[in-house]
Design a protein around this motif. Structure first.
Motif, PDB file in Angstrom:
ATOM      1  N   SER A 153       0.773  -1.240   0.000  1.00 44.57           N
ATOM      2  CA  SER A 153       0.000   0.000   0.000  1.00 44.57           C
ATOM      3  C   SER A 153       0.805   1.291   0.000  1.00 44.57           C
ATOM      4  N   GLY A 156       1.587   4.779  -3.377  1.00 43.78           N
ATOM      5  CA  GLY A 156       0.378   4.222  -2.807  1.00 43.78           C
ATOM      6  C   GLY A 156      -0.213   3.063  -3.590  1.00 43.78           C
ATOM      7  N   ARG A 157       0.354   2.772  -4.753  1.00 48.10           N
ATOM      8  CA  ARG A 157      -0.159   1.658  -5.548  1.00 48.10           C
ATOM      9  C   ARG A 157       0.424   0.321  -5.111  1.00 48.10           C
ATOM     10  N   GLU A 173       1.897  12.806   0.262  1.00 43.52           N
ATOM     11  CA  GLU A 173       1.508  11.410   0.075  1.00 43.52           C
ATOM     12  C   GLU A 173       0.940  10.809   1.361  1.00 43.52           C
ATOM     13  N   TYR A 174       1.403  11.297   2.512  1.00 41.74           N
ATOM     14  CA  TYR A 174       0.883  10.780   3.784  1.00 41.74           C
ATOM     15  C   TYR A 174      -0.426  11.453   4.164  1.00 41.74           C
ATOM     16  N   ALA A 217      -2.599  11.970   1.924  1.00 38.86           N
ATOM     17  CA  ALA A 217      -3.511  11.133   1.139  1.00 38.86           C
ATOM     18  C   ALA A 217      -3.834   9.839   1.890  1.00 38.86           C
ATOM     19  N   ILE A 218      -2.826   9.266   2.563  1.00 38.08           N
ATOM     20  CA  ILE A 218      -3.055   8.078   3.386  1.00 38.08           C
ATOM     21  C   ILE A 218      -4.006   8.414   4.531  1.00 38.08           C
ATOM     22  N   GLU A 224      -6.408  10.574   4.543  1.00 34.91           N
ATOM     23  CA  GLU A 224      -7.780  10.618   4.030  1.00 34.91           C
ATOM     24  C   GLU A 224      -8.346   9.219   3.820  1.00 34.91           C
ATOM     25  N   ARG A 225      -7.466   8.300   3.472  1.00 36.68           N
ATOM     26  CA  ARG A 225      -7.906   6.941   3.150  1.00 36.68           C
ATOM     27  C   ARG A 225      -7.984   6.045   4.380  1.00 36.68           C
ATOM     28  N   ASP A 226      -6.957   6.110   5.250  1.00 36.54           N
ATOM     29  CA  ASP A 226      -6.831   5.150   6.349  1.00 36.54           C
ATOM     30  C   ASP A 226      -6.844   5.769   7.740  1.00 36.54           C
ATOM     31  N   ARG A 273      -2.861   6.106  11.362  1.00 36.39           N
ATOM     32  CA  ARG A 273      -2.199   5.207  10.422  1.00 36.39           C
ATOM     33  C   ARG A 273      -1.186   5.953   9.557  1.00 36.39           C
ATOM     34  N   ALA A 274      -1.547   7.142   9.112  1.00 37.27           N
ATOM     35  CA  ALA A 274      -0.657   7.940   8.269  1.00 37.27           C
ATOM     36  C   ALA A 274       0.601   8.354   9.030  1.00 37.27           C
TER      37      ALA A 274
END
Length: 336
Positions: free
Chosen positions: A143, A148-149, A293-294, A296-297, A299-301, A305-306
């Protein structure tokens, strides 16, 4: 028939019935349309790991000694290479899949924090639940890398990374070999580093251990590797003979008492743990200071977690740099 297909055919003919064959892999999380003409899936996985950012950062992450004086102490990078070499030797001798073993070995420690296990313990303390570097290593390849891909590694490599330590047993013999090789490598090179630091001498190792494993770095590794090859043989379980396994366990206990808890080796650990904890608090209170980039993490997780992902990915030097940047005033001068 291209080169990859020739390799896959040769694996079917040559490798042990217990080996994982590349053409029989369970595949990737996201199927890929194009196969390489020259590399099997496990060879591709090795290349993806070696070329990723997290792998390069291993050269600046602590193994045991925090900020040692001298150029010859192990880092996570040198440890990873040593694990790979030991594991490949055993795998080749047992006629298993060396490409799979190499990929697992090179990726197994990508989730380690800065400052070695001190950083891991600091995150456990502040989170209130276990932070496990094997789980983080899998998260890195699934992840976090490649914007992030993730690296989209084969199932067998991902499983081997996750089970190189912890309660879940390995699902393949190749993964089991990496698990054993990790222990063989770190115990023996930690002895070597402890001798270099003046904490131990070879003579300090109890006779009941050295009489079985040997009295030098090379003798111990050779004994453990050769015994594992002999004890495993053509069977389906990676193992050692009872006397060697017992001596190995005694050596592990000896190292905990004399090195891993030694104030010389761990003298700066309290400071290192505080740096990790303080950075965690800072970034949870100032999420806008996380790199894009973190965020973005986040927002997602979620924020926690970020922050964990960001701190876990730091090298020792970068963690110290960020701590200094945030909390230590920059030098300034007054003009006349």
């Amino acid at each position: 028939m291209n080169i990859r297909e020739q390799i896959e055919k040769e694996e079917l003919q040559r490798l042990s019935v217990h080996a994982v064959k590349a053409c029989q892999s369970k595949g990737r999380p996201n199927p890929e349309d194009e196969e390489s003409d020259v590399r099997t899936c496990f060879q591709k996985d090795t290349d993806r790991i070696v070329h990723c950012k997290s792998f390069r950062r291993l050269m600046h992450k602590t193994q045991v000694f925090l900020q040692p004086e001298g150029d010859h102490y192990r880092t996570r990078m040198t440890h990873t290479i040593e694990v790979s070499r030991i594991a490949r030797t055993i795998t080749r001798a047992l006629n298993l899949n060396e490409d799979l073993t190499e990929a697992i070995a090179l990726g197994h420690d990508l989730g380690h924090t800065p400052f070695g296990h001190a950083g891991e313990y600091a995150l456990r303390d502040i989170l209130g639940y276990p932070y496990n570097h094997n789980e983080q290593s899998l998260r890195v390849v699934d992840s976090l890398e490649n914007s992030g891909r993730g690296l989209n590694l084969s199932y067998e490599v991902r499983s081997g990374i996750l089970t190189h330590t912890g309660d879940t047993p390995p699902q393949t013999m190749e993964a089991a070999i990496v698990r054993h090789s990790d222990r063989i490598a770190y115990i023996n090179h930690d002895i070597d580093d402890a001798i270099r630091a003046g904490i131990l001498t070879n003579a300090d190792i109890p006779y009941e251990i050295s009489s079985v494993l040997g009295s030098s770095h090379s003798e111990r590794i050779n004994t453990l590797v050769m015994d594992m090859i002999a004890a495993t043989g053509t069977g389906s379980t990676v193992q050692m003979h009872e006397d060697v396994a017992e001596a190995m366990e005694q050596l592990h206990e000896f190292m905990f008492e004399n090195v891993y808890r030694n104030p010389i080796a761990k003298g700066e650990e309290v400071k290192a743990k505080e740096i990790v904890k303080i950075l965690f608090v800072y970034y949870t209170e100032h999420p806008d200071q996380l790199p894009r980039e973190y965020r973005a993490i986040m927002e997602r997780d979620g924020l926690e977690r970020a922050v964990v992902d960001y701190i876990a990915g730091m090298t020792d030097k970068y963690a110290v740099y960020k701590f200094s940047e945030i909390y230590i005033p920059s030098a300034w001068s007054v003009k006349d």
